[in-house]
Design an enzyme around this catalytic site. Structure first.
Site, mmCIF file in Angstrom:
data_model
loop_
_atom_site.group_PDB
_atom_site.id
_atom_site.type_symbol
_atom_site.label_atom_id
_atom_site.label_comp_id
_atom_site.label_asym_id
_atom_site.label_seq_id
_atom_site.Cartn_x
_atom_site.Cartn_y
_atom_site.Cartn_z
ATOM 1 N N LYS A 35 9.961 -28.028 35.473
ATOM 2 C CA LYS A 35 10.671 -27.792 34.211
ATOM 3 C C LYS A 35 11.995 -27.077 34.473
ATOM 4 C CE LYS A 35 8.136 -26.786 30.437
ATOM 5 N NZ LYS A 35 7.318 -26.016 29.495
ATOM 6 N N PHE A 152 7.867 -17.253 14.421
ATOM 7 C CA PHE A 152 7.436 -18.065 13.269
ATOM 8 C C PHE A 152 8.130 -19.422 13.218
ATOM 9 C CE2 PHE A 152 6.954 -13.597 12.180
ATOM 10 C CZ PHE A 152 5.645 -13.555 11.721
ATOM 11 N N LEU A 153 8.873 -19.783 14.291
ATOM 12 C CA LEU A 153 9.644 -21.023 14.186
ATOM 13 C C LEU A 153 8.745 -22.241 14.003
ATOM 14 C CD1 LEU A 153 9.347 -22.678 17.070
ATOM 15 C CD2 LEU A 153 11.046 -21.032 17.825
ATOM 16 N N PHE A 254 4.423 -26.991 1.621
ATOM 17 C CA PHE A 254 3.073 -27.184 2.164
ATOM 18 C C PHE A 254 2.098 -27.707 1.116
ATOM 19 C CE2 PHE A 254 2.405 -25.861 6.629
ATOM 20 C CZ PHE A 254 3.747 -25.682 6.953
ATOM 21 N N CYS A 265 -0.066 -24.792 17.003
ATOM 22 C CA CYS A 265 -0.328 -23.453 16.471
ATOM 23 C C CYS A 265 -1.406 -23.370 15.390
ATOM 24 C CB CYS A 265 0.968 -22.861 15.953
ATOM 25 S SG CYS A 265 2.130 -22.591 17.300
ATOM 26 N N LYS A 325 4.097 -33.967 13.703
ATOM 27 C CA LYS A 325 4.988 -34.031 12.532
ATOM 28 C C LYS A 325 6.307 -34.635 12.990
ATOM 29 C CE LYS A 325 6.770 -29.309 12.648
ATOM 30 N NZ LYS A 325 7.107 -28.185 11.832
HETATM 31 P P1 NAD Z 1 4.398 -24.005 25.783
HETATM 32 O O1 NAD Z 1 3.115 -24.412 26.393
HETATM 33 O O2 NAD Z 1 5.368 -25.052 25.328
HETATM 34 O O3 NAD Z 1 5.205 -23.043 26.779
HETATM 35 C C1 NAD Z 1 4.623 -22.017 27.522
HETATM 36 C C2 NAD Z 1 5.353 -21.943 28.860
HETATM 37 O O4 NAD Z 1 4.940 -20.766 29.562
HETATM 38 C C3 NAD Z 1 5.039 -23.121 29.780
HETATM 39 O O5 NAD Z 1 6.256 -23.746 30.172
HETATM 40 C C4 NAD Z 1 4.342 -22.471 30.987
HETATM 41 O O6 NAD Z 1 4.619 -23.128 32.212
HETATM 42 C C5 NAD Z 1 4.938 -21.077 30.963
HETATM 43 N N1 NAD Z 1 4.159 -20.051 31.672
HETATM 44 C C6 NAD Z 1 2.829 -19.857 31.689
HETATM 45 N N2 NAD Z 1 2.516 -18.771 32.423
HETATM 46 C C7 NAD Z 1 3.686 -18.261 32.881
HETATM 47 C C8 NAD Z 1 4.034 -17.135 33.674
HETATM 48 N N3 NAD Z 1 3.115 -16.297 34.134
HETATM 49 N N4 NAD Z 1 5.329 -16.908 33.941
HETATM 50 C C9 NAD Z 1 6.295 -17.743 33.476
HETATM 51 N N5 NAD Z 1 6.030 -18.818 32.694
HETATM 52 C C10 NAD Z 1 4.747 -19.079 32.402
HETATM 53 O O7 NAD Z 1 4.006 -23.061 24.560
HETATM 54 P P2 NAD Z 1 4.843 -22.791 23.203
HETATM 55 O O8 NAD Z 1 4.597 -23.877 22.243
HETATM 56 O O9 NAD Z 1 6.232 -22.423 23.565
HETATM 57 O O10 NAD Z 1 4.082 -21.502 22.654
HETATM 58 C C11 NAD Z 1 4.201 -20.249 23.299
HETATM 59 C C12 NAD Z 1 3.558 -19.187 22.435
HETATM 60 O O11 NAD Z 1 4.253 -19.067 21.195
HETATM 61 C C13 NAD Z 1 2.098 -19.469 22.069
HETATM 62 O O12 NAD Z 1 1.417 -18.249 22.006
HETATM 63 C C14 NAD Z 1 2.205 -20.079 20.704
HETATM 64 O O13 NAD Z 1 1.025 -19.896 19.947
HETATM 65 C C15 NAD Z 1 3.355 -19.288 20.104
HETATM 66 N N6 NAD Z 1 4.097 -19.994 19.062
HETATM 67 C C16 NAD Z 1 4.363 -21.329 19.214
HETATM 68 C C17 NAD Z 1 5.092 -21.978 18.225
HETATM 69 C C18 NAD Z 1 5.374 -23.448 18.327
HETATM 70 O O14 NAD Z 1 5.754 -24.036 17.312
HETATM 71 N N7 NAD Z 1 5.203 -24.075 19.499
HETATM 72 C C19 NAD Z 1 5.547 -21.275 17.096
HETATM 73 C C20 NAD Z 1 5.295 -19.908 17.007
HETATM 74 C C21 NAD Z 1 4.565 -19.283 17.996
#
Ligand code: NAD
Length: 437
Positions: A35, A152-153, A254, A265, A325
């Site tokens: 990545k 919250f995005l 919603f 999420c 979505k």
């Molecule tokens: P994601 O899986 O897209 O990204 C997580 C990233 O963290 C991955 O690229 C992974 O390789 C990396 N990673 C894991 N362990 C690591 C480490 N030790 N050091 C460095 N990088 C590491 O997840 P996401 O969708 O971005 O979600 C991340 C968090 O945010 C989750 O807790 C999720 O619930 C929360 N969240 C997500 C959204 C959403 O819409 N995706 C919205 C609000 C909150």
């Protein structure tokens, strides 16, 4: 100010690019070397409107960097945002392996005062445990503060949400850390974004409560749609939901029926909330009901197909839309994939198309025998039935007559209620939707 983002996924990448655009110097790090390599070559590994242009602009201005080196990024940053994944574990509680691994990497590299902000969605009590872990494992005796800063995005409008959030929640008992966070978010403060300064625990709970409430609304309107469907065309759910949403205590968002909510999420967070509550001896019955309703909702689509076509064995079904979505390539927990899997289990021949999520869907459906098609028209060719699963704009203006002529059958299930029923019928379809009689 220099900030590091640990975890460059949907949240980390948007936040990193956003902070850089606000003028901060940002290093996004990730343990996924591929990545980071792609990002270093200017390729954006996810689809999110406007993200690519913001990344390009800030890389060019030398404000945004990508690196696999967590230690170097931590050392140069005043604040570190943790945005790693928190996948659901087998019991519904989040698996915090990535959180602890991030804590350990940060603890090993801190060489001066740092604010460590947890953006990942984590159970109540995690910030406290995170602080203990870093304190125990830090290799130098330096000060630090942990902040809970939930995100919250919404995928699909994540960039817009970063620059115009409904609120920013900062959980911390430290005035010093709160001041650093305020400084980081100052441009948003100046445009009057509401800030909520609170405790770690309240901040952690706010995130789960917000998602649970959204889930309740979706499951509520989906059951309303089921009821409207049973009443018949005289009770169109859109009319009912529209009037409902005009009540300012309820609001219009919603309240769109569909095959249920998916995504990374909502499903995992509301399960986690019920588990967090249970562990404290509290039953969160409304949220449990929202989960139950959602788990069944996609099956309504299969029932509608069976009602229209009889047995689905051997039938060719075209599925349009695979992302959970529109405007995202994220297929995690997508109801469209669940529909595909259920159809394959019924021994249907499944042909699929999505405008941007084909790559992610190929990986997610690698065990499931479906045919990936070049566009909606190719997917529909010689099919017995068409199911519209994701409300991509390009599906709103399909040439229904052309599609109908190329199909073997005449069944159209609009699981997102985006088509005009009259137009679908005049194109020769037997049309069904959610809660429209
Ligand atoms: P994601 O899986 O897209 O990204 C997580 C990233 O963290 C991955 O690229 C992974 O390789 C990396 N990673 C894991 N362990 C690591 C480490 N030790 N050091 C460095 N990088 C590491 O997840 P996401 O969708 O971005 O979600 C991340 C968090 O945010 C989750 O807790 C999720 O619930 C929360 N969240 C997500 C959204 C959403 O819409 N995706 C919205 C609000 C909150």
């Amino acid at each position: 100010m220099h900030v590091a983002i640990v975890g460059t996924g949907y949240v980390g990448l948007v936040a990193g690019a956003g902070f850089a655009d606000l003028g901060l110097k940002v290093t996004c790090v990730d343990i996924d070397a591929e990545k980071i390599r792609l990002l270093g070559e200017g390729k954006v590994p996810i689809f999110e409107p406007r993200l690519e242009e913001i990344i390009r602009r800030n890389v060019e201005r030398d404000r945004l960097h990508f690196s696999p080196d967590v230690a170097a990024a931590v050392k140069s940053a005043s604040a570190i945002f943790v945005a790693v994944g928190t996948n659901a574990g087998p019991d519904g509680m989040p698996d915090l392996t990535q959180i602890w691994s991030a804590a350990d990497l940060i603890a090993a590299s801190m060489d001066s005062y740092k604010v460590v902000a947890i953006k990942s969605t984590v159970p109540v009590g995690t910030a406290a445990a995170f602080e203990r872990r870093i304190a125990e494992r830090r290799t130098r005796s330096v000060d630090f503060d942990v902040v809970s800063n939930p995100e919250f995005l919404r995928e699909g409008s994540a960039v817009e949400d970063f620059f115009h959030p409904n609120r920013i929640v900062i959980g911390s008992a430290s005035k010093r850390a709160a001041a650093v966070m305020k400084d980081i978010y100052r441009p948003l403060y100046l445009i009057e974004t509401p800030f909520v300064f609170t405790t770690w625990e309240a901040a952690e709970l706010i995130k789960y409560a917000a998602n649970a409430f959204l889930a309740l609304k979706v499951s509520f309107v989906n059951e309303l749609a089921n009821l409207c469907g049973a009443i018949g065309p005289s009770a169109d759910v859109h009319v009912v939901a529209h009037a409902l949403g005009l009540d300012r205590r309820i609001g219009p968002k919603f309240l769109h029926p569909g095959p249920g909510f998916g995504g990374y999420c909502l499903p995992k967070d509301i399960r986690a909330l019920t588990q967090i509550a249970r562990r404290l001896g509290v039953e969160y019955r409304t949220v449990e009901a929202a989960i139950e309703v959602n788990d069944r909702q996609f099956l309504r689509v299969i029932e509608k197909l069976k009602k229209a076509s009889g047995s689905l064995a051997g039938k060719v079904i075209a599925v349009l839309g695979l992302s959970f979505k529109p405007n995202t390539d994220d297929v995690r927990e997508s109801r469209a994939l669940k529909i595909c899997e259920a159809l394959v289990a019924e021994k249907s021949v499944v042909r699929v198309f999505d405008p941007v999520a084909m790559g992610q869907a190929r990986r997610a459906l690698s065990e499931c025998s479906v045919t990936f098609c070049a566009d909606a028209y190719e997917a529909a060719l010689d099919s017995d039935a068409l199911v519209l699963c994701t409300e991509w704009n390009e599906f709103r203006n399909l040439d229904l007559e052309k599609i109908r002529r190329s199909m073997r059958g005449d069944v159209l299930i609009d699981a997102r209620n985006i088509l005009d029923p009259a137009k679908a019928k005049s194109a020769g379809f037997r049309y069904d939707a959610m809660g429209r009689g």
